[in-house]
Design a protein around this motif. Structure first.
Motif, PDB file in Angstrom:
ATOM      1  N   GLU A  18      10.730 -15.558 -30.265  1.00  0.00           N
ATOM      2  CA  GLU A  18      11.925 -15.163 -31.002  1.00  0.00           C
ATOM      3  C   GLU A  18      11.885 -13.684 -31.318  1.00  0.00           C
ATOM      4  O   GLU A  18      10.818 -13.110 -31.498  1.00  0.00           O
ATOM      5  N   LEU A  41      13.918 -14.314 -27.294  1.00  0.00           N
ATOM      6  CA  LEU A  41      14.992 -15.238 -27.630  1.00  0.00           C
ATOM      7  C   LEU A  41      15.630 -14.833 -28.957  1.00  0.00           C
ATOM      8  O   LEU A  41      14.929 -14.504 -29.912  1.00  0.00           O
ATOM      9  N   SER A  46      17.353 -20.283 -31.016  1.00  0.00           N
ATOM     10  CA  SER A  46      16.314 -21.269 -31.301  1.00  0.00           C
ATOM     11  C   SER A  46      16.703 -22.122 -32.508  1.00  0.00           C
ATOM     12  O   SER A  46      16.342 -23.292 -32.592  1.00  0.00           O
ATOM     13  N   ILE A  67      11.227 -23.547 -28.931  1.00  0.00           N
ATOM     14  CA  ILE A  67      11.440 -22.420 -28.023  1.00  0.00           C
ATOM     15  C   ILE A  67      11.127 -22.831 -26.589  1.00  0.00           C
ATOM     16  O   ILE A  67      11.854 -22.485 -25.655  1.00  0.00           O
TER      17      ILE A  67
END
Length: 125
Positions: A18, A41, A46, A67
C-alpha cells in the motif's frame, strides 16, 4: 532470501504494498535496485475488500493477505512508479538522520523547531 526462494520455485517475485506515507518510495527504491518488481497499491483499493470476511479483524497479516488477493485477482489498478518519480533525496544523509531521530510524523510535528532546524543544517549542504 526472496531471490533464493524464487530460484528454488522457479518463480519471479513481485513486491506489492500500500502507498502509506514515505515508506513506499524508500522500499520501491530498494527493491528495484536489487532487481525485484515493485508495485504500489492505493489504500482505497485495498480498503475496498475489507468486507471479504465476516469478522472485522484488522492487522498487518490480514492486510497483506487482502493485498495479495487484489493482486492475484487483478481487481485493482496498481500503480507502478517509474524511477524518475522517486525523490532522489529520500535516502539522502539528511533524510536518514531526520528519520532516525524522528521516526514518526508525530515526532517531527512535536519536535522542537530549533532542534529540527539544527539537525537539518548539520547534515545538509
Amino acid at each position: 532470501m526472496l531471490k533464493k526462494v524464487g530460484k528454488n520455485f522457479a518463480a519471479a517475485h513481485v513486491v506489492v504494498m500500500e502507498s502509506t506515507g514515505h515508506y513506499p518510495k524508500i522500499l520501491f527504491h530498494y527493491f528495484t535496485k536489487i532487481g525485484l518488481e515493485m508495485l504500489i497499491l492505493n489504500p482505497l483499493q485495498s480498503d475496498s475488500i475489507k468486507n471479504i470476511s465476516i469478522r472485522k479483524v484488522k492487522n498487518h497479516k490480514i492486510d497483506a493477505f487482502r493485498i495479495v488477493i487484489l493482486y492475484k485477482l487483478n481487481q485493482s489498478n496498481i500503480i507502478i512508479l517509474p524511477l524518475e518519480t522517486i525523490e532522489s533525496g529520500i535516502c539522502s544523509k539528511t533524510a536518514l538522520v531526520v528519520l532516525g531521530k524522528y521516526p514518526a510524523l508525530e515526532d517531527i510535528l512535536n519536535a522542537d523547531r530549533n532542534e529540527l532546524i539544527s539537525v537539518i543544517q548539520q547534515n545538509s549542504h
